[in-house]
Design a protein around this motif. Sequence first.
Motif, PDB file in Angstrom:
ATOM      1  N   LEU A 163    -101.390 101.582  60.055  1.00 17.78           N
ATOM      2  CA  LEU A 163    -100.491 102.633  60.522  1.00 17.78           C
ATOM      3  C   LEU A 163     -99.830 102.286  61.851  1.00 17.78           C
ATOM      4  CD1 LEU A 163    -102.697 105.727  59.667  1.00 17.78           C
ATOM      5  CD2 LEU A 163    -100.817 104.761  58.333  1.00 17.78           C
ATOM      6  N   ASN A 164    -100.512 101.525  62.670  1.00 18.73           N
ATOM      7  CA  ASN A 164     -99.978 101.129  63.969  1.00 18.73           C
ATOM      8  C   ASN A 164    -100.334  99.664  64.203  1.00 18.73           C
ATOM      9  OD1 ASN A 164     -99.229 100.739  66.608  1.00 18.73           O
ATOM     10  ND2 ASN A 164    -100.213 102.581  67.394  1.00 18.73           N
ATOM     11  N   PRO A 176    -103.639 106.447  67.461  1.00 23.47           N
ATOM     12  CA  PRO A 176    -102.324 106.896  67.923  1.00 23.47           C
ATOM     13  C   PRO A 176    -101.200 106.252  67.111  1.00 23.47           C
ATOM     14  CG  PRO A 176    -103.309 105.405  69.515  1.00 23.47           C
ATOM     15  CD  PRO A 176    -104.330 105.645  68.448  1.00 23.47           C
ATOM     16  N   THR A 177    -100.122 106.993  66.948  1.00 21.48           N
ATOM     17  CA  THR A 177     -98.952 106.445  66.259  1.00 21.48           C
ATOM     18  C   THR A 177     -98.293 105.404  67.141  1.00 21.48           C
ATOM     19  OG1 THR A 177     -97.579 108.227  67.115  1.00 21.48           O
ATOM     20  CG2 THR A 177     -98.577 108.554  64.933  1.00 21.48           C
ATOM     21  N   LYS A 178     -97.302 104.722  66.599  1.00 20.84           N
ATOM     22  CA  LYS A 178     -96.726 103.547  67.253  1.00 20.84           C
ATOM     23  C   LYS A 178     -96.279 103.791  68.692  1.00 20.84           C
ATOM     24  CE  LYS A 178     -93.855  99.609  66.252  1.00 20.84           C
ATOM     25  NZ  LYS A 178     -94.791  98.620  66.713  1.00 20.84           N
TER      26      LYS A 178
END
Length: 158
Positions: free
Chosen positions: A91-92, A133-135
């Motif tokens: 996801l990241n 955490p997202t990007k």
Amino acid sequence: GAAGIALLLIKLSRQRLPRYLTPIFAGIAMLAFQIYNEYQWFNHQKSLLPEGVEVVMTASDQKAWQPWTYLIPQTNRFMAADFANTSVNQLNPDIVMLDLYLFAQRSPAIPVKQLIHCKAGKRADFSVDMMIPTKDATLDDTWFDIPADTDLLKACQR
């Protein structure tokens, strides 16, 4: 062996040297061997690390009951990272997970899963409850700066 040397010296001196030199020589030899083993512990443990596991940080102590450690500090703890088995978060991709191993003399190694945020130069202890955490999200206080004297950011180069 040292006691044997003392006995030989006593014999060569035709019994002029005192016999209590034998246990003194033996005691000095045992102490010297123990000190040698204490200083060789780090190099021995490092030689046992498998391929891809590298030492990223060491720690030395100075102790009053070991006065020689004030002259030559003794490495008695270190941290090694398993760079061969890192995994990038799907996801990241800025986040990499790796295993750290904490070593201390007279203790078993402790494995700790770590998340490394490559762009921010921060790390966090992994837990199953952790929210990745997202990007472009800002990092919370569970993320810590990676000390400049470690090679943990090598995980980002793999």
